[in-house]
Design a protein around this motif. Structure first.
Motif, PDB file in Angstrom:
ATOM      1  N   VAL A  15       5.680  15.596   4.186  1.00  0.00           N
ATOM      2  CA  VAL A  15       4.677  14.961   3.344  1.00  0.00           C
ATOM      3  C   VAL A  15       5.395  13.928   2.477  1.00  0.00           C
ATOM      4  N   SER A  16       4.934  12.692   2.526  1.00  0.00           N
ATOM      5  CA  SER A  16       5.574  11.614   1.772  1.00  0.00           C
ATOM      6  C   SER A  16       4.533  10.813   1.000  1.00  0.00           C
ATOM      7  N   TRP A  17       4.823  10.615  -0.288  1.00  0.00           N
ATOM      8  CA  TRP A  17       3.962   9.787  -1.131  1.00  0.00           C
ATOM      9  C   TRP A  17       4.826   9.284  -2.282  1.00  0.00           C
ATOM     10  N   LEU A  54       0.795  -1.232   0.000  1.00  0.00           N
ATOM     11  CA  LEU A  54       0.000   0.000   0.000  1.00  0.00           C
ATOM     12  C   LEU A  54       0.829   1.285   0.000  1.00  0.00           C
ATOM     13  N   ARG A  55       2.126   1.180   0.163  1.00  0.00           N
ATOM     14  CA  ARG A  55       2.947   2.380   0.342  1.00  0.00           C
ATOM     15  C   ARG A  55       2.896   3.334  -0.840  1.00  0.00           C
ATOM     16  N   GLU A  56       2.937   2.802  -2.050  1.00  0.00           N
ATOM     17  CA  GLU A  56       2.923   3.662  -3.244  1.00  0.00           C
ATOM     18  C   GLU A  56       1.594   4.398  -3.400  1.00  0.00           C
ATOM     19  N   ASN A  57       0.567   3.919  -2.721  1.00  0.00           N
ATOM     20  CA  ASN A  57      -0.761   4.511  -2.852  1.00  0.00           C
ATOM     21  C   ASN A  57      -1.201   5.181  -1.541  1.00  0.00           C
ATOM     22  N   THR A  58      -0.203   5.553  -0.710  1.00  0.00           N
ATOM     23  CA  THR A  58      -0.529   6.125   0.599  1.00  0.00           C
ATOM     24  C   THR A  58       0.215   7.442   0.819  1.00  0.00           C
ATOM     25  N   LEU A  59      -0.538   8.458   1.161  1.00  0.00           N
ATOM     26  CA  LEU A  59       0.016   9.761   1.517  1.00  0.00           C
ATOM     27  C   LEU A  59       0.219   9.784   3.030  1.00  0.00           C
ATOM     28  N   ILE A  60       1.442  10.089   3.460  1.00  0.00           N
ATOM     29  CA  ILE A  60       1.746  10.187   4.887  1.00  0.00           C
ATOM     30  C   ILE A  60       2.152  11.624   5.191  1.00  0.00           C
TER      31      ILE A  60
END
Length: 194
Positions: A121-123, A66-72
């Motif tokens: 912000v990481s995505w 899910l990391r590539e499709n998750t905004l943190i």
């Protein structure tokens, strides 16, 4: 995270207690800081605990695909606490450390050290690594996400929130033109002036 389906929406909000009074942290986290004493050691340990927790979240997202499709987004509510009335060694135990960097002030101060906070912000795959000069406030998250997800905010609600999704995604270096701060005193930030 119970799903491996990257098409299903996921929202996770974690308000960490650390780094904040009361300074409570397992000894396992403070052992790595023998050069620090008292509350400085506890604060460093709390930072390590927060860092580990974020690492576990990112690792879990990676494993679930899910990391590539998750905004943190990681941020703080105020600058570092120095000399806030607690007898906690906040000044005497600094030992050369400058938690404010080149800024002055701190929590409850109208100076930049009290109001300019980490905002990461990481995505992966969507946002390129960069440092942005864009002025963005946490209150702007509401209007930014509403715009991105095409949700209409009812008239008269969230009137202080501005859409700065382009700045959050690193597509522009422009953010707010003005910002009102309050920490016992009111201030207006406009451009390079306060």
């Amino acid at each position: 995270i119970e799903t491996t389906d990257p098409t299903k929406p996921l929202f996770l909000y974690i308000p960490f207690n650390g780094v904040h009074a009361p300074y409570q942290v397992p000894e396992a986290y403070t052992k790595g800081y023998p050069q620090l004493k008292g509350n400085r050691q506890k604060l460093a340990g709390m930072l390590s605990a927060v860092d580990e927790a974020i690492g576990k979240i990112v690792s879990t997202l990676d494993k679930a695909g899910l990391r590539e499709n998750t905004l943190i987004i990681f941020s703080s509510d105020n600058g570092p606490v120095l000399n806030d009335g607690y007898i906690d060694g906040s000044i005497t135990e600094l030992n050369g450390h400058t938690p404010l960097g080149p800024l002055r002030g701190g929590k409850s101060s109208i100076f930049e050290g009290g109001n300019r906070v980490p905002f990461i912000v990481s995505w992966p795959g969507t946002i390129q690594h960069q440092v942005s000069p864009a002025l963005v406030s946490q209150i702007d998250l509401l209007a930014s996400f509403a715009s991105y997800f095409k949700f209409k905010i009812p008239n008269g609600e969230a009137i202080d929130s501005e859409n700065h999704m382009s700045a959050l995604l690193g597509k522009t270096k422009q953010g707010r033109t003005t910002y009102i701060e309050h920490a016992g005193t009111l201030a207006i930030v406009s451009g390079d002036w306060k």
